[in-house]
Write an enzyme that holds these catalytic residues in place. Structure first.
Site, PDB file in Angstrom:
ATOM      1  N   GLY A  29       0.805  -1.214   0.000  1.00 11.20           N
ATOM      2  CA  GLY A  29       0.000   0.000   0.000  1.00 11.20           C
ATOM      3  C   GLY A  29       0.833   1.256   0.000  1.00 11.20           C
ATOM      4  O   GLY A  29       2.053   1.198  -0.166  1.00 11.20           O
ATOM      5  N   ASN A  30       0.176   2.391   0.167  1.00  9.58           N
ATOM      6  CA  ASN A  30       0.895   3.663   0.255  1.00  9.58           C
ATOM      7  C   ASN A  30       0.231   4.538   1.312  1.00  9.58           C
ATOM      8  O   ASN A  30      -0.809   4.183   1.859  1.00  9.58           O
ATOM      9  CB  ASN A  30       0.950   4.350  -1.117  1.00  9.58           C
ATOM     10  CG  ASN A  30      -0.427   4.727  -1.626  1.00  9.58           C
ATOM     11  OD1 ASN A  30      -1.101   5.583  -1.070  1.00  9.58           O
ATOM     12  ND2 ASN A  30      -0.862   4.051  -2.687  1.00  9.58           N
TER      13      ASN A  30
END
Ligand code: C5P
Length: 244
Positions: A29-30
């Site tokens: 993810g980010n």
């Protein structure tokens, strides 16, 4: 924008950051909070638009902060939740077929795991683990292509966001302008990242660039809260005239 500027318009906004599944319990993810996208959606609603927010992993608090919290709390708003880049792509392409303004504010993972394990990956031991990644499609570019193929309302405007840093080969604006032309969108909101700006922060400083006759033209600069920047961007997008 002035109330009513977007009366009768349908605005589609993506927000948040995609999660690329690795196995049933893990993802890549980010750190995108979704604040810029939710601020854009709130500004569009305030200007009278009917808004669909495609939220990729946006925390409820972030929706609430933007006044988009409880289901049904904002008239004219629909929130659709997605997880991965592929899911975001499918949802955006489908909904863009009926949107006058499309805003891609989500942080889309450039890569996803090449395969999705059906069961939880086991620890591999001292040798470590090598993950194979494959590139995700560019959703912004696909939205432009879909419009070019005729599947969009007449005059649809497509807006992207780009977080850039300058280096010895180019400035933030040069990189942003090249990206706008490469992707074929009508507008790109360029913001310089690093040093307390951009991701996860409340304040924002942006330059809006428009594509005109095959080149990039700076429409203006704005520094302010994400709410203020969003209002400003939407009013410019509406009043800057068709770029094609
Ligand atoms: O290439 P970069 O990620 O900097 O481009 C940013 C813009 O492109 C954003 O509007 C983002 O939502 C969009 N994007 C996309 N699909 C991708 C990567 C980025 O639509 N795979």
């Amino acid at each position: 924008p002035a109330p009513g500027l977007l009366q009768g318009k349908r605005v589609l906004v993506s927000a948040g950051g995609t999660r690329e599944p690795l196995d049933p319990v893990r993802f890549l993810g980010n750190r995108s909070s979704g604040r810029q996208g939710t601020a854009m959606a709130a500004a569009a609603l305030a200007a009278g638009a009917r808004v669909t927010l495609v939220a990729a992993n946006v925390e409820r608090d972030v929706l609430c902060e933007a006044g988009l919290g409880a289901p049904g709390s904002a008239a004219g708003l629909e929130v659709v939740g997605v997880e991965s880049a592929l899911e975001l792509r499918e949802t955006m392409l489908q909904l863009a077929a009926e949107a006058d303004i499309v805003v891609m504010a989500a942080a889309v993972a450039d890569y996803r795991p090449a395969s999705l394990a059906e069961t939880k990956l086991k620890k591999q031991g001292d040798d470590g683990l090598t993950l194979q990644l494959v590139q995700n499609p560019d959703i912004l570019r696909d939205l432009v292509a879909q419009r070019a193929a005729g599947t969009a309302p007449a005059g649809q405007r497509i807006v992207g966001f780009a977080a850039e840093t300058g280096d010895e080969h180019g400035t933030v604006l040069e990189y942003g302008s090249a990206k706008l032309l490469r992707k074929g969108a009508d507008f790109l909101v360029v913001n310089e990242v690093g040093a307390g700006r951009g991701f996860g922060t409340a304040e924002n400083s942006v330059t809006l660039v428009a594509a005109r006759d095959g080149s990039a033209e700076v429409i203006g600069e704005r520094r302010g809260s994400k709410a203020d920047v969003s209002q400003w961007v939407l009013s410019r997008v509406v009043t800057s005239g068709p770029s094609r």
